[in-house]
Design a protein around this motif. Structure first.
Motif, PDB file in Angstrom:
ATOM      1  N   ASP A   1       1.139  -1.299   0.072  1.00 11.97           N
ATOM      2  CA  ASP A   1      -0.255   0.043  -0.332  1.00 11.97           C
ATOM      3  C   ASP A   1       1.097   1.555  -0.107  1.00 11.97           C
ATOM      4  O   ASP A   1       1.989   1.310   0.002  1.00 11.97           O
ATOM      5  CB  ASP A   1      -1.037  -0.018   0.835  1.00 11.97           C
ATOM      6  N   GLU A   2      -0.023   2.535  -0.172  1.00 11.01           N
ATOM      7  CA  GLU A   2       0.977   3.395  -0.809  1.00 11.01           C
ATOM      8  C   GLU A   2       1.848   4.569   1.245  1.00 11.01           C
ATOM      9  O   GLU A   2       3.327   4.780   0.833  1.00 11.01           O
ATOM     10  CB  GLU A   2       0.003   5.226  -0.641  1.00 11.01           C
ATOM     11  N   ASN A   3       1.171   3.420   2.023  1.00 15.38           N
ATOM     12  CA  ASN A   3       1.930   3.521   3.509  1.00 15.38           C
ATOM     13  C   ASN A   3       3.425   2.507   2.915  1.00 15.38           C
ATOM     14  O   ASN A   3       4.481   3.701   3.677  1.00 15.38           O
ATOM     15  CB  ASN A   3       1.544   3.702   3.960  1.00 15.38           C
TER      16      ASN A   3
ATOM     17  N   LYS B   1       7.052   3.205   1.154  1.00 16.78           N
ATOM     18  CA  LYS B   1       7.664   3.827   1.839  1.00 16.78           C
ATOM     19  C   LYS B   1       8.423   3.405   2.575  1.00 16.78           C
ATOM     20  O   LYS B   1       9.984   3.787   3.071  1.00 16.78           O
ATOM     21  CB  LYS B   1       7.483   5.302   2.241  1.00 16.78           C
TER      22      LYS B   1
ATOM     23  N   ASN C   1       0.437  -0.661  -5.983  1.00 17.46           N
ATOM     24  CA  ASN C   1       0.593   0.013  -4.298  1.00 17.46           C
ATOM     25  C   ASN C   1      -0.658  -0.026  -4.690  1.00 17.46           C
ATOM     26  O   ASN C   1      -1.719   1.720  -4.624  1.00 17.46           O
ATOM     27  CB  ASN C   1       0.982   1.523  -4.626  1.00 17.46           C
TER      28      ASN C   1
ATOM     29  N   ALA D   1      -3.881   3.089   1.619  1.00 20.77           N
ATOM     30  CA  ALA D   1      -3.852   3.014   2.704  1.00 20.77           C
ATOM     31  C   ALA D   1      -5.203   2.592   3.590  1.00 20.77           C
ATOM     32  O   ALA D   1      -6.086   3.548   3.316  1.00 20.77           O
ATOM     33  CB  ALA D   1      -3.131   3.843   3.146  1.00 20.77           C
TER      34      ALA D   1
ATOM     35  N   CYS E   1       5.994   0.606  12.460  1.00 18.73           N
ATOM     36  CA  CYS E   1       4.255   1.080  13.023  1.00 18.73           C
ATOM     37  C   CYS E   1       4.164   2.021  13.850  1.00 18.73           C
ATOM     38  O   CYS E   1       4.855   1.777  14.999  1.00 18.73           O
ATOM     39  CB  CYS E   1       4.007  -0.017  13.294  1.00 18.73           C
TER      40      CYS E   1
ATOM     41  N   TYR F   1      -3.976   7.545  13.582  1.00 17.96           N
ATOM     42  CA  TYR F   1      -4.411   6.789  12.690  1.00 17.96           C
ATOM     43  C   TYR F   1      -4.122   8.099  11.576  1.00 17.96           C
ATOM     44  O   TYR F   1      -4.340   9.429  11.784  1.00 17.96           O
ATOM     45  CB  TYR F   1      -5.508   5.920  12.024  1.00 17.96           C
ATOM     46  N   VAL F   2      -3.143   7.634  10.345  1.00 21.90           N
ATOM     47  CA  VAL F   2      -2.584   9.146   9.264  1.00 21.90           C
ATOM     48  C   VAL F   2      -4.045   9.432   8.276  1.00 21.90           C
ATOM     49  O   VAL F   2      -3.884  10.168   7.904  1.00 21.90           O
ATOM     50  CB  VAL F   2      -1.939   8.939   8.885  1.00 21.90           C
ATOM     51  N   GLN F   3      -4.799   8.370   8.607  1.00 18.87           N
ATOM     52  CA  GLN F   3      -6.376   8.793   7.265  1.00 18.87           C
ATOM     53  C   GLN F   3      -7.132   9.612   7.738  1.00 18.87           C
ATOM     54  O   GLN F   3      -7.780   9.960   9.298  1.00 18.87           O
ATOM     55  CB  GLN F   3      -6.807   7.068   6.585  1.00 18.87           C
TER      56      GLN F   3
END
Length: 488
Positions: free
Chosen positions: A87-89, A92, A115, A118, A238, A358-360
């Protein structure tokens, strides 16, 4: 923390009177309570029961740095073209870098990377991944990421083999058709980067049906990865919130599989192995994995929550995740997971809760949180079905054994009250929101949450007091458990 008196009021009808579905003699002592209850169906005792169980799991490789070996694995499998999912996270992060370096180190090993967005998969993200996979003639699949990535790779693999199939053809009935998988799928290697779903060991793939505001999935052993590469380096990046949510999934995978209806109480499996369900009910082999995972999670998850840099704790949680996957992948889960699907699915249109850490940017109740939120009420309800198993669970939470007088002197009729208290305290220590109200739900939402749970027959039918009762759909019990989970 709720007082003993508050907990006592919450559990009075189902614990101290003992639910008639569980058939103990204590219930007759409280006719006033019984008069408030609906008529219950009779336990299943007149049909033939199961006489066998099976154990199936992916091969596992566990160790520090083993991601570097996936290129060799795929070359040894004579891979012609590899589909790589992340996934996009994760794309990286070091786990993906190590995987790509391993692939690139092998001559004549072409691969392409997808990718994914997320977050947890939806029918839209699955459809995109399936379309991408169908456009290519992949011979092998590699998934590097959390359960969402691995589950999506399983779905893409499945629907690449079934090029004309529709998404709901294989989704669990009654939501989908639940068709059997009769064709051989391509080999899939899974590299988990979170200690949670155990998806690297199972044939289960879960998605969010956004059009219907709940989650469901496909469960079939044909989708199991051929190899789970469990690298202790891969969870280092994480966030703490992800560690906790993932760890809660491990906790409840092990709790639910250990307390599921025994396989001997299930109706007979079909003679044709292809038609046999992935989830069979608790059994002696699954119990070994589930109990080890439970003991390990109770010991190490609080340590990870306090210090995400605790390498020993992270490593043990990663192994516990795989062990719990083997346990529930064969025994199954039940009520906490069944109720979690509408709790998280309806959030996008309802409370719009966004979990801290959470980054979302979109609303999200992480899977582990949605599973845990009903935990105290669920195991209060299931305790009368198997007091000995729940006594064992209570002993593990207390870091002792069932022979300890602290545990052995508790009457069977009170095990549920103690389980409720212990699970609630454990969750509170991890900072889990204290009930559905903390997520933004109200008493007016209970009926909606129950309606979203009822179609989850794959897991409800493994719940003691529901799946082993003739004609019982669980609505009444689910309503009571949701009400008890509003706050604690």
């Amino acid at each position: 923390m709720a007082s003993r008196s508050t907990i006592s009021r919450l559990i009075n009808a189902s614990q101290h009177s003992t639910c008639p579905c569980h058939g103990t003699h204590h219930a007759v002592a409280h006719p006033g309570v019984l008069n408030q209850l609906r008529l219950f169906a009779t336990p299943v005792n007149q049909v033939q029961k199961e006489y066998a169980f099976e154990v199936a799991a992916s091969n596992l490789r566990f160790g520090n740095g083993v991601t570097a070996e996936v290129g060799f694995d795929l070359s040894n499998m004579k891979a012609r073209k590899v589909a790589v999912f992340t996934d996009e996270n994760v794309a990286k992060l070091p786990p993906m870098k190590r995987a790509l370096e391993s692939l690139e180190s092998q001559p004549n090993l072409p691969f392409q990377v997808l990718n994914l967005p997320a977050g947890e998969p939806t029918e839209e993200s699955w459809a995109d991944a399936i379309a991408w996979s169908r456009r290519h003639d992949f011979s092998h699949f590699l998934a590097v990421g959390g359960g969402s990535v691995i589950d999506t790779a399983k779905a893409a693999n499945l629907f690449s083999a079934y090029k004309d199939a529709h998404l709901l053809d294989f989704v669990n009935a009654p939501i989908g058709k639940g068709l059997p998988i009769t064709q051989a799928l391509r080999p899939l290697i899974a590299v988990p980067t979170t200690a949670g779903t155990g998806s690297e060991t199972t044939g289960t793939a879960i998605l969010d049906i956004t059009s219907r505001s709940f989650k469901t999935g496909i469960a079939n052993r044909a989708m199991k990865p051929v190899l789970g590469v469990v690298d202790t380096q891969n969870t280092a990046s994480c966030p703490t919130a992800v560690h906790i949510s993932a760890g809660l999934d491990v906790l409840f995978h092990s709790l639910e599989s250990y307390t599921a209806i025994p396989y001997t109480e299930r109706t007979p499996r079909p003679a044709n192995p292809i038609l046999r369900p992935a989830y069979q009910g608790s059994n002696p082999v699954a119990d070994v994995f589930s109990l080890w995972a439970l003991q390990t999670t109770v010991k190490y998850l609080p340590r990870v929550a306090k210090n995400p840099d605790d390498e020993e704790a992270r490593s043990q949680m990663l192994l516990a995740s795989s062990f719990a996957g083997i346990g529930f992948g064969n025994a199954g889960v039940h009520l906490c997971h069944g109720m979690s699907y509408p709790i998280s699915g309806l959030n996008k249109k309802g409370p719009k809760y966004k979990h801290p850490g959470y980054v979302q940017t979109h609303p999200i109740i992480p899977h582990g949180i949605s599973v845990a939120i009903t935990g105290p009420a669920v195991f209060q309800f299931t305790a009368p079905s198997s007091p000995d198993r729940h006594r064992q669970v209570l002993a593990i939470f207390h870091a002792t054994t069932t022979s300890d007088p602290l545990i052995s002197r508790i009457p069977d009729s009170e095990i549920g009250a103690h389980i409720y208290d212990m699970v609630a305290r454990f969750l509170d220590g991890l900072g889990v929101p204290r009930g559905l109200k903390a997520l933004g739900y109200t008493a007016d939402d209970i009926d909606m949450l129950v309606e979203g749970t009822l179609p989850q027959r794959r897991v409800l039918d493994l719940a003691p007091g529901i799946g082993d009762i003739v004609g019982e759909d669980g609505r009444w019990h689910l309503t009571k458990m949701m009400q008890s989970s509003l706050e604690y």
